[in-house]
Scaffold this motif. Structure first.
Motif, mmCIF file in Angstrom:
data_model
loop_
_atom_site.group_PDB
_atom_site.id
_atom_site.type_symbol
_atom_site.label_atom_id
_atom_site.label_comp_id
_atom_site.label_asym_id
_atom_site.label_seq_id
_atom_site.Cartn_x
_atom_site.Cartn_y
_atom_site.Cartn_z
ATOM 1 N N SER A 95 0.987 -1.182 0.032
ATOM 2 C CA SER A 95 -0.090 0.074 -0.039
ATOM 3 C C SER A 95 0.812 1.320 -0.140
ATOM 4 C CB SER A 95 -0.972 -0.039 1.112
ATOM 5 O OG SER A 95 -1.882 1.103 1.287
ATOM 6 N N GLU A 96 1.721 1.169 0.797
ATOM 7 C CA GLU A 96 2.947 2.447 0.804
ATOM 8 C C GLU A 96 3.526 2.584 -0.451
ATOM 9 O OE1 GLU A 96 5.642 1.533 3.871
ATOM 10 O OE2 GLU A 96 3.979 1.662 5.496
ATOM 11 N N ILE A 97 3.736 1.389 -1.203
ATOM 12 C CA ILE A 97 4.611 1.607 -2.498
ATOM 13 C C ILE A 97 3.639 1.946 -3.541
ATOM 14 C CG2 ILE A 97 5.500 -0.117 -4.327
ATOM 15 C CD1 ILE A 97 6.553 -1.687 -1.897
ATOM 16 N N ARG A 98 2.348 1.651 -3.582
ATOM 17 C CA ARG A 98 1.246 2.127 -4.577
ATOM 18 C C ARG A 98 1.087 3.592 -4.256
ATOM 19 N NH1 ARG A 98 -0.739 -2.915 -3.469
ATOM 20 N NH2 ARG A 98 -1.895 -2.109 -2.036
ATOM 21 N N SER A 99 1.176 3.856 -2.925
ATOM 22 C CA SER A 99 1.070 5.390 -2.721
ATOM 23 C C SER A 99 2.166 6.191 -3.267
ATOM 24 C CB SER A 99 0.835 5.790 -1.216
ATOM 25 O OG SER A 99 0.749 7.091 -1.063
ATOM 26 N N THR A 100 3.435 5.723 -3.012
ATOM 27 C CA THR A 100 4.555 6.508 -3.549
ATOM 28 C C THR A 100 4.592 6.533 -4.878
ATOM 29 O OG1 THR A 100 5.747 5.906 -1.790
ATOM 30 C CG2 THR A 100 7.186 6.584 -3.805
ATOM 31 N N ARG A 101 4.087 5.318 -5.526
ATOM 32 C CA ARG A 101 3.972 5.349 -7.067
ATOM 33 C C ARG A 101 3.068 6.312 -7.798
ATOM 34 N NH1 ARG A 101 0.965 0.763 -9.511
ATOM 35 N NH2 ARG A 101 -0.800 1.834 -8.232
ATOM 36 N N ASN A 102 1.858 6.122 -6.986
ATOM 37 C CA ASN A 102 0.769 7.277 -7.561
ATOM 38 C C ASN A 102 1.262 8.577 -7.205
ATOM 39 O OD1 ASN A 102 -0.731 4.862 -8.072
ATOM 40 N ND2 ASN A 102 -2.043 5.041 -6.285
ATOM 41 N N THR A 103 1.971 9.028 -6.443
ATOM 42 C CA THR A 103 2.457 10.331 -6.337
ATOM 43 C C THR A 103 3.348 10.736 -7.473
ATOM 44 O OG1 THR A 103 2.272 10.106 -3.886
ATOM 45 C CG2 THR A 103 3.748 11.874 -4.628
ATOM 46 N N LEU A 104 4.516 9.823 -7.640
ATOM 47 C CA LEU A 104 5.327 9.874 -8.841
ATOM 48 C C LEU A 104 4.673 10.065 -10.262
ATOM 49 C CD1 LEU A 104 8.121 7.642 -7.847
ATOM 50 C CD2 LEU A 104 8.452 10.142 -7.715
ATOM 51 N N LEU A 105 3.670 9.221 -10.239
ATOM 52 C CA LEU A 105 2.751 9.380 -11.570
ATOM 53 C C LEU A 105 2.030 10.721 -11.673
ATOM 54 C CD1 LEU A 105 1.130 5.663 -11.921
ATOM 55 C CD2 LEU A 105 2.572 6.903 -13.423
ATOM 56 N N THR A 106 1.306 11.259 -10.488
ATOM 57 C CA THR A 106 0.860 12.539 -10.614
ATOM 58 C C THR A 106 1.861 13.539 -10.908
ATOM 59 O OG1 THR A 106 -0.651 11.477 -9.233
ATOM 60 C CG2 THR A 106 -0.758 14.037 -9.224
ATOM 61 N N GLU A 107 3.041 13.557 -10.431
ATOM 62 C CA GLU A 107 3.946 14.619 -10.332
ATOM 63 C C GLU A 107 4.345 14.547 -11.786
ATOM 64 O OE1 GLU A 107 7.017 13.517 -7.631
ATOM 65 O OE2 GLU A 107 5.911 14.715 -5.828
ATOM 66 N N SER A 108 4.348 13.413 -12.688
ATOM 67 C CA SER A 108 4.723 13.450 -14.014
ATOM 68 C C SER A 108 3.542 13.449 -14.949
ATOM 69 C CB SER A 108 5.805 12.362 -14.160
ATOM 70 O OG SER A 108 4.713 10.946 -14.185
ATOM 71 N N ASP A 109 2.344 13.944 -14.545
ATOM 72 C CA ASP A 109 1.241 13.751 -15.429
ATOM 73 C C ASP A 109 1.282 14.950 -16.505
ATOM 74 O OD1 ASP A 109 -0.168 11.610 -14.467
ATOM 75 O OD2 ASP A 109 -1.716 12.822 -13.423
ATOM 76 N N TRP A 110 1.756 16.129 -16.042
ATOM 77 C CA TRP A 110 2.175 17.148 -17.063
ATOM 78 C C TRP A 110 2.733 16.779 -18.384
ATOM 79 C CZ3 TRP A 110 6.903 19.108 -18.572
ATOM 80 C CH2 TRP A 110 7.990 18.449 -17.846
ATOM 81 N N THR A 111 3.841 15.691 -18.346
ATOM 82 C CA THR A 111 4.612 15.335 -19.472
ATOM 83 C C THR A 111 3.687 14.481 -20.678
ATOM 84 O OG1 THR A 111 5.016 13.242 -18.449
ATOM 85 C CG2 THR A 111 6.638 15.027 -17.993
ATOM 86 N N GLN A 112 2.693 14.369 -20.239
ATOM 87 C CA GLN A 112 1.535 13.664 -21.130
ATOM 88 C C GLN A 112 0.620 14.457 -21.742
ATOM 89 O OE1 GLN A 112 2.816 10.547 -22.058
ATOM 90 N NE2 GLN A 112 4.330 11.497 -20.523
ATOM 91 N N PHE A 113 0.296 15.676 -21.297
ATOM 92 C CA PHE A 113 -0.659 16.467 -21.833
ATOM 93 C C PHE A 113 -0.127 16.839 -23.237
ATOM 94 C CE2 PHE A 113 -1.320 18.249 -17.215
ATOM 95 C CZ PHE A 113 -2.405 16.992 -16.890
ATOM 96 N N GLN A 114 -1.381 17.167 -24.109
ATOM 97 C CA GLN A 114 -1.009 17.790 -25.303
ATOM 98 C C GLN A 114 -0.284 19.104 -25.724
ATOM 99 O OE1 GLN A 114 -4.915 17.627 -27.333
ATOM 100 N NE2 GLN A 114 -4.404 16.030 -28.330
ATOM 101 N N ASP A 115 -0.207 19.787 -24.632
ATOM 102 C CA ASP A 115 0.361 21.195 -24.712
ATOM 103 C C ASP A 115 1.570 21.160 -23.966
ATOM 104 O OD1 ASP A 115 -0.720 21.312 -22.130
ATOM 105 O OD2 ASP A 115 -1.443 23.255 -22.212
ATOM 106 N N SER A 116 2.243 19.964 -23.495
ATOM 107 C CA SER A 116 3.473 19.645 -22.847
ATOM 108 C C SER A 116 4.600 19.899 -24.114
ATOM 109 C CB SER A 116 3.643 18.272 -22.406
ATOM 110 O OG SER A 116 5.000 18.041 -22.225
ATOM 111 N N PRO A 117 5.689 20.744 -23.464
ATOM 112 C CA PRO A 117 6.526 21.053 -24.540
ATOM 113 C C PRO A 117 7.686 19.998 -24.690
ATOM 114 C CG PRO A 117 7.411 22.023 -22.230
ATOM 115 C CD PRO A 117 5.873 21.289 -22.045
#
Length: 152
Positions: A95-117
């Motif tokens: 559960s702790e690992i999934r929480s850390t993983r989800n935080t890291l995914l959320t922090e990198s969401d911006w890289t997948q947006f269409q308007d990402s540089p």
């Protein structure tokens, strides 16, 4: 951390507040010296690490400190944990690992947006990183996780 010796009995844990509560008509200084505590049969306990802090297959229970020379030492009883306890601890760790993983995914969401540089091979690096994060829970040992490196 303290203990009190009362005849052949050791009262542990024991606190300065316990001493004050047991002696309401006694005025104690703000800082109580070891010699004053000893006059009430109160002794400081030397804190020790159990050595099993990162071993979820063991149950560690603090027991009555032991006297070593003139010093009381914190002591532990170490036993093997039962299967249910070990499995519960693994669930908590996952559960702790999934929480850390989800935080890291959320922090990198911006890289997948269409308007990402980010484009080209750098975008692919981020996509690979994010997939590796999702795959973290496919590893077999929650106590030895190999985390992917964030792209630069």
């Amino acid at each position: 951390m303290y203990l009190k010796v009362s005849g052949s009995t050791i009262i542990y844990p024991y606190s300065v507040q316990n001493l004050k509560n047991e002696n309401p008509n006694t005025s104690f200084p703000t800082i109580i010296s070891d010699s004053l505590l000893e006059s009430f049969n109160i002794y400081q306990v030397e804190v020790r690490n159990s050595g099993y802090d990162n071993d979820d297959s063991k149950d560690v229970t603090e027991i009555t400190p032991t006297l070593s020379g003139s010093v009381y030492i914190q002591t532990y009883s170490v036993t093997d944990a039962d299967t249910d306890t070990i499995n519960k601890r693994k669930e908590i760790k996952w559960s702790e690992i999934r929480s850390t993983r989800n935080t890291l995914l959320t922090e990198s969401d911006w890289t997948q947006f269409q308007d990402s540089p980010i484009t080209g091979s750098v975008l692919i690096d981020w996509q690979t990183y994010r997939q590796s994060l999702r795959d973290v829970t496919n590893q077999s040992d929650p106590y030895n996780i190999s985390w992917p490196s964030k792209p630069s």
